[in-house]
Design a protein around this motif. Structure first.
Motif, short mmCIF file in Angstrom:
data_model
loop_
_atom_site.label_atom_id
_atom_site.label_comp_id
_atom_site.label_asym_id
_atom_site.label_seq_id
_atom_site.Cartn_x
_atom_site.Cartn_y
_atom_site.Cartn_z
N SER A 16 0.81 -1.21 0.00
CA SER A 16 0.00 0.00 0.00
C SER A 16 0.83 1.25 0.00
O SER A 16 1.87 1.34 0.62
CB SER A 16 -0.90 -0.01 1.26
N ASN A 17 0.34 2.26 -0.71
CA ASN A 17 0.98 3.57 -0.72
C ASN A 17 0.11 4.62 -0.07
O ASN A 17 0.10 5.77 -0.42
CB ASN A 17 1.29 4.01 -2.15
N GLY A 18 -0.70 4.22 0.92
CA GLY A 18 -1.45 5.18 1.70
C GLY A 18 -2.67 5.71 1.00
O GLY A 18 -3.47 4.99 0.42
N ALA A 19 -2.85 7.05 1.05
CA ALA A 19 -4.08 7.67 0.59
C ALA A 19 -4.34 7.43 -0.89
O ALA A 19 -5.49 7.22 -1.31
CB ALA A 19 -4.03 9.17 0.87
N SER A 20 -3.29 7.43 -1.71
CA SER A 20 -3.49 7.24 -3.15
C SER A 20 -4.02 5.85 -3.46
O SER A 20 -4.88 5.67 -4.33
CB SER A 20 -2.18 7.47 -3.90
N ASP A 21 -3.51 4.83 -2.73
CA ASP A 21 -4.02 3.47 -2.92
C ASP A 21 -5.46 3.36 -2.46
O ASP A 21 -6.28 2.68 -3.06
CB ASP A 21 -3.15 2.47 -2.15
N THR A 22 -5.78 4.03 -1.34
CA THR A 22 -7.15 3.98 -0.83
C THR A 22 -8.11 4.56 -1.84
O THR A 22 -9.19 4.03 -2.11
CB THR A 22 -7.24 4.78 0.49
N LYS A 23 -7.73 5.68 -2.45
CA LYS A 23 -8.59 6.35 -3.43
C LYS A 23 -8.86 5.47 -4.63
O LYS A 23 -9.96 5.43 -5.18
CB LYS A 23 -7.96 7.67 -3.84
N SER A 24 -7.85 4.73 -5.08
CA SER A 24 -7.99 3.92 -6.28
C SER A 24 -8.57 2.55 -6.01
O SER A 24 -9.00 1.87 -6.94
CB SER A 24 -6.62 3.76 -6.97
N SER A 25 -8.60 2.12 -4.76
CA SER A 25 -9.00 0.76 -4.43
C SER A 25 -10.44 0.64 -3.96
O SER A 25 -11.02 -0.44 -4.04
CB SER A 25 -8.08 0.18 -3.35
N VAL A 26 -11.02 1.71 -3.43
CA VAL A 26 -12.36 1.63 -2.85
C VAL A 26 -13.27 2.70 -3.43
O VAL A 26 -12.82 3.67 -4.04
CB VAL A 26 -12.30 1.77 -1.31
N THR A 27 -14.57 2.51 -3.22
CA THR A 27 -15.58 3.42 -3.74
C THR A 27 -16.07 4.38 -2.66
O THR A 27 -15.75 4.21 -1.48
CB THR A 27 -16.78 2.63 -4.27
N ALA A 28 -16.87 5.33 -3.07
CA ALA A 28 -17.48 6.26 -2.11
C ALA A 28 -18.40 5.50 -1.14
O ALA A 28 -18.48 5.84 0.05
CB ALA A 28 -18.26 7.34 -2.85
N ARG A 29 -19.05 4.47 -1.63
CA ARG A 29 -19.93 3.66 -0.77
C ARG A 29 -19.11 2.98 0.33
O ARG A 29 -19.57 2.86 1.48
CB ARG A 29 -20.66 2.62 -1.61
N PHE A 30 -17.90 2.56 0.00
CA PHE A 30 -17.04 1.95 1.00
C PHE A 30 -16.78 2.94 2.14
O PHE A 30 -16.85 2.57 3.32
CB PHE A 30 -15.71 1.52 0.38
N ARG A 31 -16.49 4.18 1.81
CA ARG A 31 -16.20 5.18 2.83
C ARG A 31 -17.40 5.43 3.73
O ARG A 31 -17.27 5.58 4.94
CB ARG A 31 -15.73 6.48 2.16
N ILE A 32 -18.59 5.46 3.12
CA ILE A 32 -19.80 5.68 3.90
C ILE A 32 -20.07 4.50 4.82
O ILE A 32 -20.39 4.66 6.01
CB ILE A 32 -21.00 5.90 2.96
N VAL A 33 -19.93 3.28 4.30
CA VAL A 33 -20.13 2.08 5.11
C VAL A 33 -19.10 2.02 6.24
O VAL A 33 -19.41 1.65 7.38
CB VAL A 33 -20.05 0.81 4.23
N LEU A 34 -17.86 2.41 5.93
CA LEU A 34 -16.81 2.42 6.95
C LEU A 34 -17.17 3.38 8.09
O LEU A 34 -17.02 3.04 9.27
CB LEU A 34 -15.48 2.82 6.31
N LEU A 35 -17.66 4.57 7.76
CA LEU A 35 -18.07 5.53 8.78
C LEU A 35 -19.22 4.97 9.62
O LEU A 35 -19.25 5.14 10.85
CB LEU A 35 -18.49 6.84 8.13
N TRP A 36 -20.15 4.29 8.97
CA TRP A 36 -21.27 3.67 9.69
C TRP A 36 -20.76 2.64 10.70
O TRP A 36 -21.21 2.62 11.86
CB TRP A 36 -22.21 3.04 8.67
#
Length: 503
Positions: A16-36
């Motif tokens: 992993s390369n941090g934030a750049s990998d996170t942006k390219s690997s997951v969707t906006a729905r992932f971020r919302i589910v993660l917050l939930w």
């Protein structure tokens, strides 16, 4: 600990390369589910600290030398306040022990467990907000603890199971970040006028209820079931793999899903890469077969009798106990009371500073946790050593009246916890054993975590008061020397037992 290769923790993909990998690997729905999901962790942190700043109003004491006693205070004794505080951990202990067998018996998935956590949080916060007696406060805290206990068990597993393999470590640290954010919000609200002005102190537990309501609404709208659970404990038909893949398509980028399918095809078994990743954290003299026995139910006795599971189980037990016996919750539960006798006018401000440091120091592990950087083992050892030294100095500062030293060491003690013993034991929970044993091992580890939490929360003030009879100023500061010794033992245990095999 030998450093792993760039692909040893990512199933054949680059590290992993941090934030750049996170942006390219997951969707906006992932971020919302993660917050939930993380709302449960935030509520756990809130519950830890919500009564800390309220100790003066719950014991009808002055908050500072110049303040008045609130007309809406509750005249609890110090022992009763300690009991109310500790009942939160007792509720967490009960639910963390029971959630694994209960969820298996009723077929509850991760989503259902998170929903149950939110429901208990709403009920407990409502009772606590409306109570004016010891029994009501204790009942509310216990029910809050039940909800938090479910969340503490489920959140690390849930995050691990929905995250792309290369991001499991860095995203897993967000569990601890959410906990310390909850601690900070509780401390900040409690230290404000809301925590001391008449009836308004009740807004502090009310905020916890609001967070639980938001999470419950999330369960009914954006919540998804874990693909790991669907392919593991929730497996009940030939279409389960398709259901899990559909969830991954919603949460991950198309490139990440394709990479997952290719890696799964190359091993010939769903989820095998994830298990192989876990095995790298176990002893290198084990002959592991991550696939064999995946359909077997794992009981508590099996965890210690099965040579494949024993090393990881022991490390889970020892790191979970070490986290709570570090003394961190003695500070988070009682810092205002401890500092009130030393620096009464600054106790609330230092309490907020402690939580700010707690938040800031949670960020470094997000980058450093990867084994090709610093890694889990070194972070835990350094963290335990820092806490051992600062605990020893804190005890001396309290006993001999070095006020500034005491305040500084309390802050440094929390900082030392935040970058190692805070996040890492939760991150490694799902990594140390094969998938078939994750739920049982997690339940065992977190049951012991809550047990140690309860012991520290309920025994800290009595032990402190007992030890006060042995120092000239009757401070009881020697209690922190116990934590200094415990942290030293934790550092030695991790150094001896934690191995990373990069082969």
């Amino acid at each position: 600990m030998s450093a792993p290769s760039a692909t040893s923790r990512s199933g054949g993909r680059p590290a992993s390369n941090g934030a750049s990998d996170t942006k390219s690997s997951v969707t906006a729905r992932f971020r919302i589910v993660l917050l939930w999901i993380l709302l449960s962790a935030a509520n756990y942190g809130f519950g830890i600290s919500e009564l800390n700043a309220l100790q003066p109003i719950l014991t009808c004491q002055r908050r500072s030398p110049s303040s008045l006693v609130s007309s809406d205070c509750i005249p609890l004794t110090e022992s009763q306040f300690g009991l109310v505080t500790a009942l939160f951990t007792l509720g967490g202990l009960a639910s963390s022990f029971l959630i694994s067998p209960v969820s298996k018996s009723f077929g509850w998935g991760r989503k259902t467990c998170i929903t149950a956590s939110a429901a208990f949080g709403i009920i407990g916060s409502l009772i606590l907000t409306l109570s004016s007696s010891l029994s009501g406060l204790g009942t509310g805290r216990f029910i809050q603890g039940v909800g938090s206990g479910i969340g503490v068990v489920i959140v690390p597993i849930f995050i691990n199971e929905i995250s792309p393999t290369a991001l499991k470590g860095s995203i897993g640290v967000l569990n601890q970040f959410s906990i310390v954010m909850g601690i900070f919000v509780a401390q900040a609200i409690g230290a404000s006028w809301l925590g001391s002005d008449g009836w308004w102190w009740r807004s502090v537990p009310g905020v916890s209820g609001v967070l639980s309501v938001v999470q419950l609404v999330g369960s009914m709208t954006i919540g998804l079931e874990s693909p790991g659970w669907l392919e593991g404990e929730g497996r009940h038909g030939p279409v389960v793999g398709d259901e899990a893949d559909e969830v991954r398509k919603v949460l991950w980028s198309a490139k990440e899903v394709q990479s997952w399918k290719e890696s799964r095809g190359s091993t010939g078994n769903t989820g095998r890469n994830a298990d192989e990743e876990r095995q790298g954290l176990l002893s290198d003299d084990q002959d592991h077969n991550p696939v064999s026995g995946s359909d077997q139910k794992v009981g508590l006795t099996t965890l210690l009798s099965d040579p494949q599971l024993r090393p990881g189980t022991l490390l889970v037990i020892l790191t979970q106990l070490g986290q709570q016996l570090s003394g961190i919750n003695a500070v988070l539960y009682y810092s205002v009371g401890i500092l009130g006798s030393i620096l009464p006018s600054l106790a609330g401000s230092i309490g907020i500073l402690i939580t700010l440091i707690n938040i800031i120091m949670t960020f470094p592990p997000i980058y450093l946790i990867d084994e090709h950087r610093v890694g889990r083992k070194k972070l835990m050892i350094f963290s335990a050593c820092v806490m051992s030294i600062t605990s020893a100095l804190l005890g001396a500062g309290i006993i001999y009246g070095y006020k500034i030293l005491s305040a500084v060491c309390m802050v440094l003690m929390v900082a030392g916890f935040s970058f190692g013993l805070g996040p890492i034991p939760f991150v490694i929970l799902p990594e140390l054993v094969p998938s078939r044993a994750v739920s049982t091992t997690t339940s065992l580890g977190l049951t012991l975590n809550w047990t140690a939490n309860f012991v520290v929360g309920s025994a800290f003030l009595p032990i402190k008061n007992w030890l006060a009879g042995y120092d000239a100023n009757h401070t009881g500061g020697a209690v922190f020397w116990i934590f200094a010794f415990s942290n030293l033992v934790t550092a030695i245990v991790v150094a001896k037992m934690y191995r990373y095999n990069s082969e």
